[in-house]
Write an enzyme that holds these catalytic residues in place. Structure first.
Site, mmCIF file in Angstrom:
data_model
loop_
_atom_site.group_PDB
_atom_site.id
_atom_site.type_symbol
_atom_site.label_atom_id
_atom_site.label_comp_id
_atom_site.label_asym_id
_atom_site.label_seq_id
_atom_site.Cartn_x
_atom_site.Cartn_y
_atom_site.Cartn_z
ATOM 1 N N ILE A 18 52.182 0.527 50.284
ATOM 2 C CA ILE A 18 52.641 -0.598 49.701
ATOM 3 C C ILE A 18 53.269 -0.672 48.534
ATOM 4 C CG2 ILE A 18 50.715 -1.688 48.602
ATOM 5 C CD1 ILE A 18 52.746 -3.460 51.262
ATOM 6 N N SER A 39 47.532 5.317 38.270
ATOM 7 C CA SER A 39 46.582 5.845 39.358
ATOM 8 C C SER A 39 45.430 6.479 38.774
ATOM 9 C CB SER A 39 47.279 6.925 40.130
ATOM 10 O OG SER A 39 46.429 7.541 41.212
ATOM 11 N N ARG A 40 44.286 6.538 39.407
ATOM 12 C CA ARG A 40 43.257 7.207 38.621
ATOM 13 C C ARG A 40 43.372 8.809 38.818
ATOM 14 N NH1 ARG A 40 40.108 3.251 41.845
ATOM 15 N NH2 ARG A 40 39.355 1.722 40.520
ATOM 16 N N TYR A 65 44.036 3.118 35.055
ATOM 17 C CA TYR A 65 44.499 1.756 35.251
ATOM 18 C C TYR A 65 44.732 1.131 33.800
ATOM 19 C CZ TYR A 65 43.856 2.315 40.245
ATOM 20 O OH TYR A 65 43.936 2.356 41.816
ATOM 21 N N HIS A 86 41.470 -5.448 44.239
ATOM 22 C CA HIS A 86 42.234 -6.486 44.122
ATOM 23 C C HIS A 86 41.731 -7.354 42.767
ATOM 24 C CE1 HIS A 86 45.065 -6.719 47.871
ATOM 25 N NE2 HIS A 86 45.000 -5.720 47.266
ATOM 26 N N LYS A 104 48.330 -9.312 48.925
ATOM 27 C CA LYS A 104 47.673 -10.001 49.724
ATOM 28 C C LYS A 104 46.513 -9.249 50.525
ATOM 29 C CE LYS A 104 51.025 -9.783 53.154
ATOM 30 N NZ LYS A 104 50.792 -8.154 52.763
ATOM 31 N N ASP A 185 43.913 -8.037 56.901
ATOM 32 C CA ASP A 185 45.006 -7.055 56.648
ATOM 33 C C ASP A 185 45.986 -7.859 57.469
ATOM 34 O OD1 ASP A 185 45.336 -4.482 55.530
ATOM 35 O OD2 ASP A 185 46.402 -4.101 57.444
#
Length: 334
Positions: A18, A39-40, A65, A86, A104, A185
């Site tokens: 996404i 990103s981690r 992050y 989220h 979402k 989802d």
């Protein structure tokens, strides 16, 4: 001489599919710029940036992050993590003073949503759930037609979103620890569409088939709305469905042609009249339109979108909670 507006600099928190689509969308909005990716895993962030280098040169990568949200060259943070992350990711960005567009479903449950909205309002920061379908031209035109009374009083909405998933059981869509399942989802699409055209939900009934990992894989729900309307939604990870949506009124109907969530065609049907077809092209896959909405809100100094308001996101999370309770789906830690 007209003053040139400075581009809005975006930071993407996440490196999944996404986020890749969002990077493509940002390239379609003239005053948007991808400034940074977080990103981690530094190598993963670097690999993410490479295919977008032509459209987005000089993108910074962050292996934490926290460093992404603290980046002074980032104006807005997009949250594209798995559902279960989220709330924590959005809270990180808001605490750092950054406006947020959160993918979402807004959060994992209503309690998380309430906390996030309270924090955004306390900090005086913009935040919006990335319900991008509301902003594509076909859905915007359908709403205009409804508001203009073209189909009379809206009485019902039907919508479905189903795919025959071949993803492995460990994938996030089947993983309860990551907020998996068809309802969160895919079901958010027909749910949000019904709420958009019929207004607040007042009751919900859901039935589902649960898969081997414990999440719902095929779910049907019926909704009653506060103004009297009724709606039906279907979401599935087991079977491909038409992915169509219809808004029914007392004087006609509007069909959003498949797939309704990024449709480019609608049909206005009235008794005794020839159907009216309308072609309404979208930019790319459609995500660019929600980017433009974020920019519009920021330019106006608004703290939330009039099209996807925060209180509605909280309310819809509550109804998702209610439906999950009915079908017996509870996520770890709840």
């Amino acid at each position: 001489m007209a003053q040139t507006r400075r581009p809005v600099r975006w930071g993407l928190l996440g490196t999944g599919y996404i986020c890749s689509e969002m990077a493509k969308a940002l390239a379609l909005v003239p005053d948007a710029r991808l400034a940074a990716v977080g990103s981690r895993d530094l190598e993963r962030a670097q690999a993410f940036v490479e295919p977008h280098a032509l459209a987005h040169p000089d993108v910074r990568v962050h292996a934490r992050y926290q460093s992404l949200v603290d980046d002074p060259q980032v104006d807005v943070v997009y949250i594209g993590t798995p559902h279960s992350e989220h709330a924590a990711a959005a809270r990180l960005a808001l605490t750092a003073g950054k406006p947020v567009l959160c993918e979402k479903p807004f959060t994992l449950n209503r309690n998380e949503a309430v906390g996030l909205v309270a924090l955004a309002r306390e900090r005086g920061l913009f935040m919006m759930e990335a319900m991008w379908t509301r902003f594509i031209p076909a859905v915007a035109e359908a709403k205009r037609l409804v508001d203009a009374g073209e189909i009379g009083e809206v009485v019902s909405v039907q919508a479905d979103f189903g795919v025959a998933s071949t993803l492995p059981p460990k994938h996030r869509v089947f993983n309860p620890a990551l907020g998996g399942g068809a309802l969160l989802d895919l079901g958010v699409y027909p749910l949000a569409l019904a709420s958009y055209f019929l207004g607040p939900v007042s009751a919900a009934q859901a039935v589902a088939q649960l898969g081997t990992t414990g999440v719902d894989v095929h779910t049907l729900f019926n909704l009653r709305h506060a103004r009297g309307g009724l709606s039906q939604g279907l979401c599935s990870l087991r079977t491909p469905t038409p992915c169509q949506a219809t808004v029914y009124g007392t004087a006609g109907r509007i069909d959003l042609q498949a797939p309704f969530f990024h449709s480019e065609h609608l049909t206005l049907v009235k008794p005794g009249q020839a159907p009216v077809e309308r072609h309404l092209p979208r930019r790319g896959m459609g995500y660019a339109h929600q980017v433009a909405e974020v920019h519009r809100c920021l330019q106006q100094g608004w703290l939330e979108s009039r099209v996807m308001p925060l209180d509605e996101s909280v309310a819809l999370m509550g109804w998702l909670d209610s439906m999950r309770a009915q079908i017996g789906l509870r996520y770890p830690g709840e």
